[in-house]
Design an enzyme around this catalytic site. Structure first.
Site, PDB file in Angstrom:
ATOM      1  N   HIS A   8     -29.714 -65.985   6.657  1.00 25.55           N
ATOM      2  CA  HIS A   8     -30.821 -66.830   7.084  1.00 25.55           C
ATOM      3  C   HIS A   8     -30.521 -68.272   6.696  1.00 25.55           C
ATOM      4  CE1 HIS A   8     -34.935 -68.425   7.454  1.00 25.55           C
ATOM      5  NE2 HIS A   8     -35.161 -67.381   8.222  1.00 25.55           N
TER       6      HIS A   8
ATOM      7  N   ASP B 244     -35.484 -60.335  11.449  1.00 23.64           N
ATOM      8  CA  ASP B 244     -35.089 -59.819  12.754  1.00 23.64           C
ATOM      9  C   ASP B 244     -34.383 -58.473  12.649  1.00 23.64           C
ATOM     10  OD1 ASP B 244     -35.927 -62.147  14.266  1.00 23.64           O
ATOM     11  OD2 ASP B 244     -34.245 -63.177  13.334  1.00 23.64           O
TER      12      ASP B 244
END
Length: 373
Positions: free
Chosen positions: A258, A309
């Protein structure tokens, strides 16, 4: 002295009361509430929190819920567009265009009326799920169910998708997914919305732009990539070799790592838990098993963790939601956060106008006549 920071990394562009992402600690707050506390609520309560900066009492929640449910009807022109759009169009593209169309039906002066802006925010939060579900039904040649006013936002979306009221388990699963995706600071799509809003353009333009930013595979489109990756790998036994080959070729492993979080994404454990529960119920455990193995390899070999996700893809897939609707569902959940940011931007507006550093040809270039070039 000007500071150059590619991607604006480390640059504070504005103040916000809405969300705080503490990447080094793996913590996410909405209006001062830890995400681990917020998952105890309903999505509608979180919407209220984002708009009003406090949790609602029952009367306040009922009022907002009533307002959301009252705004679900789409203009006929937008419904006609959803029916006429190419059946093979990307749902996120259809969603972006439909939101832009909604602005053509709303002619009030949003730039000067705070109450009208809030009403528009509520309307968009209510209608965005209807847009996604109606297009999906239309491309399948199915009739469009009439909107209902007796279902939560999550239950209503699943009802419109499937034509039947979902189970309480499915409703709660999507409700939590909505909560986890509602807000995330100055991410690319939210910042895009605020930049457009800072010009004093209208909310529909700001949200259309946000959806365009969300579509990218480095942002909201990543969850679709996770399922495509799992389908390409095919089986648990093939995971190790596939990941080794992908790393050797320096390919991006979708759903891993991320931009902000340096440790585990605080939203991931909640989605992981739901993914495990759903796959156990469906008797299709290989997807979560493959995901867990990929996460383990990347954590051990690269020091990278799964992000939101990575597990949301398995959750949506287990709810029998088509892959190309994963990103639109992200947009449905994030609509409350986007619109809250637009409202906040307008509350003390300052046009975004960053500097750039010129690195082109030396100054003083001379124009050569075209016949001599």
């Amino acid at each position: 002295m000007s500071v150059v920071s590619k991607g604006l990394e480390g640059i504070v562009a504005a103040e916000t009361r809405l969300g705080e992402v503490k990447g080094a600690e793996g913590v996410l707050f909405y209006c001062g509430y830890d995400i681990n506390e917020l998952v105890k609520l309903t999505y509608e309560e979180v919407v209220y929190l984002l708009y009003y900066n406090k949790l609602p009492n029952q009367t306040e929640l009922d009022k907002l819920t009533t307002a959301l449910r009252a705004e679900r009807e789409l203009p006929q022109g937008v419904i006609d567009y959803l029916k006429a759009a190419p059946k093979d169009a990307k749902p996120i593209d259809v969603m972006r265009t439909a939101v832009s169309m909604l602005g053509s039906y709303d002619l009030k002066r949003h730039d000067i009326d705070v109450s009208e802006n809030l009403a528009t925010a509520i309307r968009l939060t209510s209608q965005i799920g209807v847009i996604a579900a109606y297009f999906h039904r239309s491309r399948q040649g199915l009739e469009l169910p009439a909107v209902r006013k007796d279902l939560s936002e999550a239950a209503h979306f699943l009802y419109l998708m499937n034509g039947e009221v979902p189970s309480k388990e499915a409703e709660r699963t999507l409700d939590i997914a909505y909560i986890l995706h509602a807000e995330h600071g100055f991410n690319a799509s939210t910042f895009t919305a605020r930049v457009v809003a800072s010009t004093l353009s209208d909310m529909y333009s700001a949200i259309s732009a946000a959806i365009g930013a969300l579509k990218g595979p480095l942002h909201g489109g990543a969850n679709e990539g996770v399922i495509h990756m799992l389908q390409e790998i095919g089986s648990l036994e093939a995971v190790d070799a596939w990941v080794a080959d992908a790393l050797a070729q320096k390919k991006k492993i979708m759903g891993i790592g991320h931009r902000v979080y340096k440790v585990l994404d605080p939203r991931a454990p909640h989605l992981r838990e739901m993914a495990i529960k759903l796959t156990e119920q469906l008797g299709e455990a290989k997807w979560i098993q493959m995901s867990e193995r990929i996460a383990q390899i990347m954590r051990e070999q690269k020091g990278l963790n799964a992000n939101v996700d990575f597990y949301s893809a398995t959750v949506y897939y287990s709810l029998d939601i088509p892959t190309d609707l994963f990103t639109p569902i992200f947009a449905i959940a994030r609509m409350s956060g986007w619109t809250a940011h637009v409202l906040e931007q307008w509350s003390e507006n300052r046009l975004f106008r960053p500097l750039s550093e010129y690195v082109g040809k030396p100054y003083g270039q001379k124009v050569v006549p075209i016949e001599q070039r």
